[in-house]
Scaffold this motif. Structure first.
Motif, PDB file in Angstrom:
ATOM      1  N   LYS A 227     -52.521  37.246 -22.964  1.00 15.80           N
ATOM      2  CA  LYS A 227     -53.101  37.611 -21.664  1.00 15.80           C
ATOM      3  C   LYS A 227     -52.083  37.396 -20.541  1.00 15.80           C
ATOM      4  O   LYS A 227     -51.944  38.245 -19.646  1.00 15.80           O
ATOM      5  N   ALA A 228     -51.351  36.277 -20.589  1.00 14.24           N
ATOM      6  CA  ALA A 228     -50.349  36.001 -19.551  1.00 14.24           C
ATOM      7  C   ALA A 228     -49.185  36.982 -19.657  1.00 14.24           C
ATOM      8  O   ALA A 228     -48.730  37.530 -18.639  1.00 14.24           O
ATOM      9  N   TRP A 229     -48.691  37.227 -20.880  1.00 16.22           N
ATOM     10  CA  TRP A 229     -47.547  38.119 -21.091  1.00 16.22           C
ATOM     11  C   TRP A 229     -47.858  39.543 -20.639  1.00 16.22           C
ATOM     12  O   TRP A 229     -47.002  40.235 -20.086  1.00 16.22           O
ATOM     13  N   SER A 230     -49.091  39.998 -20.843  1.00 18.57           N
ATOM     14  CA  SER A 230     -49.490  41.360 -20.471  1.00 18.57           C
ATOM     15  C   SER A 230     -49.904  41.465 -19.010  1.00 18.57           C
ATOM     16  O   SER A 230     -50.405  42.505 -18.578  1.00 18.57           O
ATOM     17  N   ASN A 231     -49.734  40.378 -18.261  1.00 14.44           N
ATOM     18  CA  ASN A 231     -50.130  40.316 -16.851  1.00 14.44           C
ATOM     19  C   ASN A 231     -51.619  40.596 -16.682  1.00 14.44           C
ATOM     20  O   ASN A 231     -52.042  41.306 -15.764  1.00 14.44           O
ATOM     21  N   GLY A 232     -52.404  40.017 -17.582  1.00 11.07           N
ATOM     22  CA  GLY A 232     -53.854  40.092 -17.488  1.00 11.07           C
ATOM     23  C   GLY A 232     -54.483  41.308 -18.123  1.00 11.07           C
ATOM     24  O   GLY A 232     -55.718  41.428 -18.137  1.00 11.07           O
ATOM     25  N   ARG A 233     -53.683  42.221 -18.670  1.00 11.65           N
ATOM     26  CA  ARG A 233     -54.250  43.446 -19.239  1.00 11.65           C
ATOM     27  C   ARG A 233     -54.939  43.196 -20.574  1.00 11.65           C
ATOM     28  O   ARG A 233     -55.986  43.769 -20.863  1.00 11.65           O
ATOM     29  N   PHE A 282     -44.353  29.823 -17.660  1.00  8.99           N
ATOM     30  CA  PHE A 282     -44.593  28.525 -18.306  1.00  8.99           C
ATOM     31  C   PHE A 282     -44.099  28.584 -19.744  1.00  8.99           C
ATOM     32  O   PHE A 282     -44.036  29.655 -20.346  1.00  8.99           O
ATOM     33  N   THR A 283     -43.729  27.442 -20.287  1.00  6.93           N
ATOM     34  CA  THR A 283     -43.326  27.401 -21.690  1.00  6.93           C
ATOM     35  C   THR A 283     -44.570  27.228 -22.560  1.00  6.93           C
ATOM     36  O   THR A 283     -45.584  26.657 -22.117  1.00  6.93           O
ATOM     37  N   TYR A 284     -44.462  27.673 -23.793  1.00  7.98           N
ATOM     38  CA  TYR A 284     -45.614  27.557 -24.688  1.00  7.98           C
ATOM     39  C   TYR A 284     -45.983  26.098 -24.912  1.00  7.98           C
ATOM     40  O   TYR A 284     -47.164  25.746 -24.891  1.00  7.98           O
ATOM     41  N   GLU A 285     -44.969  25.235 -25.109  1.00  4.50           N
ATOM     42  CA  GLU A 285     -45.251  23.836 -25.395  1.00  4.50           C
ATOM     43  C   GLU A 285     -45.942  23.161 -24.211  1.00  4.50           C
ATOM     44  O   GLU A 285     -46.889  22.379 -24.389  1.00  4.50           O
ATOM     45  N   ASP A 286     -45.510  23.474 -22.979  1.00  7.12           N
ATOM     46  CA  ASP A 286     -46.176  22.903 -21.802  1.00  7.12           C
ATOM     47  C   ASP A 286     -47.622  23.387 -21.718  1.00  7.12           C
ATOM     48  O   ASP A 286     -48.533  22.612 -21.375  1.00  7.12           O
ATOM     49  N   TYR A 287     -47.831  24.665 -22.043  1.00  7.59           N
ATOM     50  CA  TYR A 287     -49.192  25.196 -21.968  1.00  7.59           C
ATOM     51  C   TYR A 287     -50.068  24.577 -23.056  1.00  7.59           C
ATOM     52  O   TYR A 287     -51.230  24.235 -22.807  1.00  7.59           O
ATOM     53  N   ARG A 288     -49.513  24.406 -24.236  1.00  8.70           N
ATOM     54  CA  ARG A 288     -50.265  23.782 -25.324  1.00  8.70           C
ATOM     55  C   ARG A 288     -50.691  22.369 -24.919  1.00  8.70           C
ATOM     56  O   ARG A 288     -51.837  21.958 -25.140  1.00  8.70           O
ATOM     57  N   LYS A 289     -49.762  21.608 -24.319  1.00  9.25           N
ATOM     58  CA  LYS A 289     -50.091  20.253 -23.863  1.00  9.25           C
ATOM     59  C   LYS A 289     -51.149  20.277 -22.769  1.00  9.25           C
ATOM     60  O   LYS A 289     -52.018  19.396 -22.709  1.00  9.25           O
ATOM     61  N   ARG A 291     -53.559  22.498 -22.411  1.00  5.37           N
ATOM     62  CA  ARG A 291     -54.860  22.725 -23.060  1.00  5.37           C
ATOM     63  C   ARG A 291     -55.391  21.451 -23.710  1.00  5.37           C
ATOM     64  O   ARG A 291     -56.584  21.145 -23.618  1.00  5.37           O
ATOM     65  N   LEU A 292     -54.516  20.721 -24.364  1.00  2.77           N
ATOM     66  CA  LEU A 292     -54.946  19.503 -25.052  1.00  2.77           C
ATOM     67  C   LEU A 292     -55.371  18.416 -24.073  1.00  2.77           C
ATOM     68  O   LEU A 292     -56.376  17.739 -24.277  1.00  2.77           O
ATOM     69  N   SER A 293     -54.603  18.261 -22.984  1.00  3.37           N
ATOM     70  CA  SER A 293     -54.895  17.180 -22.032  1.00  3.37           C
ATOM     71  C   SER A 293     -56.150  17.459 -21.212  1.00  3.37           C
ATOM     72  O   SER A 293     -56.874  16.529 -20.841  1.00  3.37           O
ATOM     73  N   THR A 294     -56.408  18.727 -20.921  1.00  3.91           N
ATOM     74  CA  THR A 294     -57.576  19.079 -20.108  1.00  3.91           C
ATOM     75  C   THR A 294     -58.816  19.364 -20.948  1.00  3.91           C
ATOM     76  O   THR A 294     -59.919  19.470 -20.412  1.00  3.91           O
ATOM     77  N   LYS A 295     -58.600  19.522 -22.285  1.00  3.46           N
ATOM     78  CA  LYS A 295     -59.677  19.899 -23.200  1.00  3.46           C
ATOM     79  C   LYS A 295     -60.310  21.240 -22.806  1.00  3.46           C
ATOM     80  O   LYS A 295     -61.483  21.492 -23.075  1.00  3.46           O
ATOM     81  N   LEU A 296     -59.509  22.087 -22.160  1.00  2.00           N
ATOM     82  CA  LEU A 296     -59.956  23.441 -21.814  1.00  2.00           C
ATOM     83  C   LEU A 296     -59.467  24.365 -22.925  1.00  2.00           C
ATOM     84  O   LEU A 296     -58.327  24.809 -22.932  1.00  2.00           O
ATOM     85  N   ALA A 301     -57.717  27.191 -19.234  1.00  2.00           N
ATOM     86  CA  ALA A 301     -56.464  26.569 -18.800  1.00  2.00           C
ATOM     87  C   ALA A 301     -55.527  27.572 -18.135  1.00  2.00           C
ATOM     88  O   ALA A 301     -54.656  27.179 -17.348  1.00  2.00           O
ATOM     89  N   LEU A 302     -55.701  28.863 -18.416  1.00  2.00           N
ATOM     90  CA  LEU A 302     -54.868  29.872 -17.752  1.00  2.00           C
ATOM     91  C   LEU A 302     -55.057  29.847 -16.235  1.00  2.00           C
ATOM     92  O   LEU A 302     -54.140  30.193 -15.483  1.00  2.00           O
ATOM     93  N   GLU A 303     -56.236  29.449 -15.784  1.00  5.80           N
ATOM     94  CA  GLU A 303     -56.475  29.369 -14.337  1.00  5.80           C
ATOM     95  C   GLU A 303     -55.594  28.320 -13.679  1.00  5.80           C
ATOM     96  O   GLU A 303     -55.324  28.391 -12.478  1.00  5.80           O
ATOM     97  N   LEU A 304     -55.125  27.356 -14.471  1.00  5.05           N
ATOM     98  CA  LEU A 304     -54.271  26.300 -13.933  1.00  5.05           C
ATOM     99  C   LEU A 304     -52.819  26.734 -13.798  1.00  5.05           C
ATOM    100  O   LEU A 304     -52.012  26.007 -13.209  1.00  5.05           O
ATOM    101  N   VAL A 305     -52.474  27.898 -14.354  1.00  7.26           N
ATOM    102  CA  VAL A 305     -51.113  28.435 -14.203  1.00  7.26           C
ATOM    103  C   VAL A 305     -51.144  29.768 -13.450  1.00  7.26           C
ATOM    104  O   VAL A 305     -50.249  30.590 -13.570  1.00  7.26           O
ATOM    105  N   ARG A 306     -52.181  29.964 -12.673  1.00  4.49           N
ATOM    106  CA  ARG A 306     -52.285  31.171 -11.839  1.00  4.49           C
ATOM    107  C   ARG A 306     -51.193  31.190 -10.780  1.00  4.49           C
ATOM    108  O   ARG A 306     -50.875  30.161 -10.180  1.00  4.49           O
ATOM    109  N   ALA A 307     -50.627  32.352 -10.547  1.00  2.18           N
ATOM    110  CA  ALA A 307     -49.633  32.500  -9.486  1.00  2.18           C
ATOM    111  C   ALA A 307     -50.332  32.460  -8.129  1.00  2.18           C
ATOM    112  O   ALA A 307     -51.477  32.917  -7.995  1.00  2.18           O
TER     113      ALA A 307
END
Length: 314
Positions: A227-233, A282-289, A291-296, A301-307
């Motif tokens: 979803k992020a790579w496709s710019n939401g498409r 964002f890096t995949y590893e940062d995003y994975r962490k 998701r795990l830390s927020t339990k989203l 969790a994508l909303e937390l990396v919104r531009a």
């Protein structure tokens, strides 16, 4: 065929034999439509032999029959990549995993950890090889469906392999095998159980639809990275597993995750005035962490990396 072919569970079906060299091919249109509207689809004529798929399932079942002390040797490389025992959240579920399935060293370690026999090693290695190539092929086709023609785009992205067992009992019928979630990575190829159903995907109306077993096919899901790579498409499909019957259910999932070190961001061809960049790199590893830390775990969790929304320039 102008409309997407659909199986009885309403999931689009993509025939890999229909793809030609031209982007104008109807198959690319159907693929993009499936990614945007569903975030999941079946593939047929995928080139993986039915014999290998059957053999791999037999190997998987035997690995789960190993004593618990052997299964626990399958330790994490990244969080959640190793053995996962039944838990309070998912009491009916256990899993074994491998990171990265394109690495001969990682394959060898995985087989050593679980005391795999020579024939089992051979099957695992062969399966990993053809599935990795299939992931790369689907990735290239997805990119081409978006007007991008980069044959090495996903080449260095690691792939995770996860085999799943659901211990469904008479008492668990009607309960959840795995909670509602999206996959964190880019593409998931799933060889689901050929006899026991339970997988459900959410459509854009918020309704869960059953995905019935269909032997000799693979189900593909798109995750948060797609979803992020496709710019939401593309749609990062929400899905879950429900216990429908008292039986053992086995599935094999292979994930194309995201680049190991580079940041994930939409290619510039997918960003314009009508489609401003939706997510910060964002890096995949940062995003994975994250998701795990927020339990989203269901795409939130994508909303937390919104531009940030920038004012229109004049």
């Amino acid at each position: 065929m102008g409309d997407l072919q659909v199986e009885n569970s309403s999931v689009p079906v993509i025939d890999l034999l229909e793809f030609g060299d031209s982007l104008a091919s109807e198959a690319y249109k159907k693929l993009r439509e499936a990614c945007e509207e569903w975030g999941c689809f079946r593939i047929v004529n995928h080139g993986v032999s039915l014999n290998l798929m059957v053999e791999m399932k037999e190997v998987v079942r035997s690995l789960f029959d190993r004593p618990i002390e052997i299964k626990r040797r399958n330790t994490d490389v990244i969080a959640g990549s190793g053995y996962m025992a039944p838990s309070a959240v998912n009491p009916l579920y256990e899993a074994l995993g491998l990171y990265d399935l394109d690495s001969p060293e990682a394959l060898c370690t995985f087989c050593d950890q679980l005391d795999a026999l020579p024939h089992q090693r051979e099957v695992i290695e062969k399966y990993a090889g053809v599935i990795h190539e299939l992931l790369m092929d689907i990735g290239r086709k997805l990119a081409k469906s978006m007007g991008l023609d980069n044959s090495v785009l996903f080449k260095k992205w690691p792939c995770q392999f996860r085999i799943n067992k659901y211990n469904f009992t008479p008492e668990s019928v009607g309960s959840s095998g795995v909670q509602i979630h999206t996959d964190s990575g880019f593409i998931t190829i799933l060889q689901d159980d050929e006899n026991v159903g339970g997988l459900e995907v959410m459509n854009k109306r918020g309704e869960f639809l059953a995905v019935d077993p269909w032997p000799d096919t693979f189900l593909l899901n798109l995750g948060d990275v797609a979803k992020a790579w496709s710019n939401g498409r593309f749609c990062n499909v929400k899905h879950r597993v429900q216990c429908k019957e008292a039986s053992i259910r086995i599935s094999i999932a292979s994930f194309l995750l995201g680049p190991k070190e580079e940041a994930i961001e939409a290619p510039r061809e997918l960003v314009d005035d009508e489609h401003p960049r939706l997510y910060v790199p964002f890096t995949y590893e940062d995003y994975r962490k994250l998701r795990l830390s927020t339990k989203l775990q269901a795409g939130e969790a994508l909303e937390l990396v919104r531009a940030p929304i920038l004012p229109n320039s004049t």
